[in-house]
Enzyme design. Structure first.
Site, PDB file in Angstrom:
ATOM      1  N   GLU A 198       0.489  -1.763   0.199  1.00 23.82           N
ATOM      2  CA  GLU A 198       0.481   0.351   0.339  1.00 23.82           C
ATOM      3  C   GLU A 198       0.741   1.460   0.576  1.00 23.82           C
ATOM      4  OE1 GLU A 198      -4.012  -1.585   1.927  1.00 23.82           O
ATOM      5  OE2 GLU A 198      -3.045  -0.964   3.124  1.00 23.82           O
ATOM      6  N   CYS A 200       7.003  -7.391   6.681  1.00 23.79           N
ATOM      7  CA  CYS A 200       7.920  -7.212   7.280  1.00 23.79           C
ATOM      8  C   CYS A 200       8.698  -7.873   8.451  1.00 23.79           C
ATOM      9  CB  CYS A 200       7.000  -5.821   8.137  1.00 23.79           C
ATOM     10  SG  CYS A 200       8.946  -5.495   9.499  1.00 23.79           S
ATOM     11  N   CYS A 258       6.845  -6.165  15.840  1.00 19.69           N
ATOM     12  CA  CYS A 258       6.885  -5.250  15.884  1.00 19.69           C
ATOM     13  C   CYS A 258       5.073  -5.463  17.072  1.00 19.69           C
ATOM     14  CB  CYS A 258       6.146  -3.557  15.672  1.00 19.69           C
ATOM     15  SG  CYS A 258       8.115  -3.535  14.935  1.00 19.69           S
ATOM     16  N   CYS A 314       2.139  -3.583  15.248  1.00 16.43           N
ATOM     17  CA  CYS A 314       2.000  -3.300  13.751  1.00 16.43           C
ATOM     18  C   CYS A 314       0.894  -4.366  13.300  1.00 16.43           C
ATOM     19  CB  CYS A 314       3.174  -2.989  13.382  1.00 16.43           C
ATOM     20  SG  CYS A 314       3.229  -2.856  11.522  1.00 16.43           S
ATOM     21  N   CYS A 361      -1.158   5.158   9.709  1.00 12.21           N
ATOM     22  CA  CYS A 361      -0.059   4.253  10.680  1.00 12.21           C
ATOM     23  C   CYS A 361       0.015   3.262  11.042  1.00 12.21           C
ATOM     24  CB  CYS A 361       0.707   5.309  11.889  1.00 12.21           C
ATOM     25  SG  CYS A 361       1.014   7.037  10.771  1.00 12.21           S
TER      26      CYS A 361
END
Ligand code: SAH
Ligand code: SF4
Length: 376
Positions: free
Chosen positions: A93, A113, A117, A120, A351
């Site tokens: 995205e 990723c 984390c 996230c 975010c």
């Protein structure tokens, strides 16, 4: 026949080298570079000041191929999100965030990723692969193209009322993925962003956000020092180990030393520390006081990010009053602390909400992508 070479994969030096291998002079490479990146042209036949014979040869052996958009979502606040196909069932995205005085493009660097984390959505998707340089710079190429088309269709903009030059004035490597875990391709793309023959952005207007891969921060300082944002999120190692697991490898002391080394070459004289506000986890007065001690060691500004929830996330956003008080403690100590406005959350573009489509190869987690995120 060999498949055509995607010219989006080359920065300036790379393109000159590729042209040299074709027996062409460096100025030809720069000419084509301007057509491709400045003009957004993907048709060699239209590159009118390039010799005809070269245009014909390029059409045979090369191409300009950005990722293909699968979906285009527009938020009520004007934020726009594209879901882009990067092959083999993966999609990433890209988000455009318009503001009065600037337009920021948030760019992805990986399909998924691997750093996991806790808060996230991208991390929860697992990891498939690094994006190529063409897929990274292709996000900027494509956004310019698609926004330019919208501009041409808007009579108010055509009349010059809203047009103050390029719509994208800033790029932040804050989309899906850890940019410093895909170092070479990201640096190639950064160089194109800065190159006057391509996008001509100043170093201050291009930001890499990292969770803190210390050796790669040093390499970035050498290779292409742009503005740096560091995802701090916790003021001590025990909490950061839990929230940002890469901290177990590169603990705070090493991270802060790397920030100071970076600042010797950085275009800004501060590092931006991103700090996600998680209710009852890292948002207490004591945490703010610990951050003051950190701010005394590194020239920095704080950007507090209200946590953006996603399906099955285990955290809650800190209440607005808590965030205000937390910011106040930092500000009273003379630290610049701003709170990031949540943009585009109605289309899951805020975010940490970017999920794309990731065929997880780490088999670390099951996909938690909501069904509405799945494109057919
Ligand atoms: N991997 C890089 C860049 C991508 S994430 C990094 O971690 O810095 C961009 C920013 O969004 C980071 O600061 C990240 O910590 C933050 N973020 C991640 N998940 C979030 C969420 N759910 N809500 C708000 N911010 C989040
Ligand atoms: Fe990766 Fe950044 Fe998400 Fe952490 S916050 S999992 S490093 S994208």
């Amino acid at each position: 026949m060999d498949s055509p070479v995607n010219l989006l994969d080359f920065d300036g030096d790379g393109l000159v080298a590729w042209f040299a291998a074709q027996g062409e002079k460096p100025f030809r490479a720069r000419q084509v570079m301007r057509w491709v990146h400045r003009e957004g042209c993907d048709d060699f036949a239209a590159m009118t000041d390039v010799a005809k014979s070269l245009r014909a040869r390029l059409a045979d052996v090369a191409c300009v191929r950005p990722p293909v958009p699968l979906r285009d979502s527009l938020s009520a606040d004007g934020t726009r999100k594209w879901l882009l196909d990067v092959g083999q069932g993966n999609a990433v995205e890209t988000v455009f965030i318009p503001e009065t005085s600037r337009g920021t493009l948030c760019v992805s660097s990986q399909a998924g990723c691997a750093l996991d984390c806790a808060f996230c959505s991208t991390g929860k998707q697992g990891f498939n692969r690094n994006l190529t340089a063409a897929e990274i710079i292709g996000q900027l190429w494509l956004a310019n193209h698609l926004l330019g088309a919208a501009r041409a269709a808007d009579p108010a903009i055509e009349a010059g009322e809203k047009d103050n030059g390029r719509l994208i004035s800033n790029v932040v490597m804050m989309g899906m993925g850890e940019p410093l875990a895909n170092f070479d391709a990201v640096v190639t793309a950064l160089r194109l962003m800065l190159d006057d023959h391509a996008y001509g952005l100043s170093r201050r207007r291009v930001t890499v956000s990292t969770s803190g891969i210390v050796p790669a921060m040093d390499r970035l300082r050498e290779a292409c020092p742009v503005a740096l944002a560091v995802s701090l999120h916790a003021p001590n190692d025990s909490l950061r180990d839990r929230l940002v697991p890469i901290n177990q490898k590169y603990p705070l002391r090493e991270l802060l030393a790397a920030c100071n080394r970076y600042l010797t070459a950085a275009p800004r004289d501060f590092v931006t520390f991103e700090y996600i506000m998680l209710d009852g986890v890292n948002d207490q007065d004591q945490h703010a006081r610990e951050l003051i001690a950190i701010a005394r060691q590194v020239s920095c500004k704080f950007n507090l990010i209200p946590f953006n929830p996603f399906p099955r996330s285990e955290f809650r956003r800190s209440p607005a009053e808590r965030i205000r008080r937390f910011a106040g403690i930092l500000q009273d100590a003379g630290i610049v602390a701003t709170t990031r406005k949540t943009r585009g959350d109605d289309v899951d573009a805020a975010c940490g909400q970017l999920a794309g489509q990731v065929q997880d190869r780490t088999r670390r987690t099951v996909s938690i992508r909501p069904s509405s995120e799945v494109s057919s």
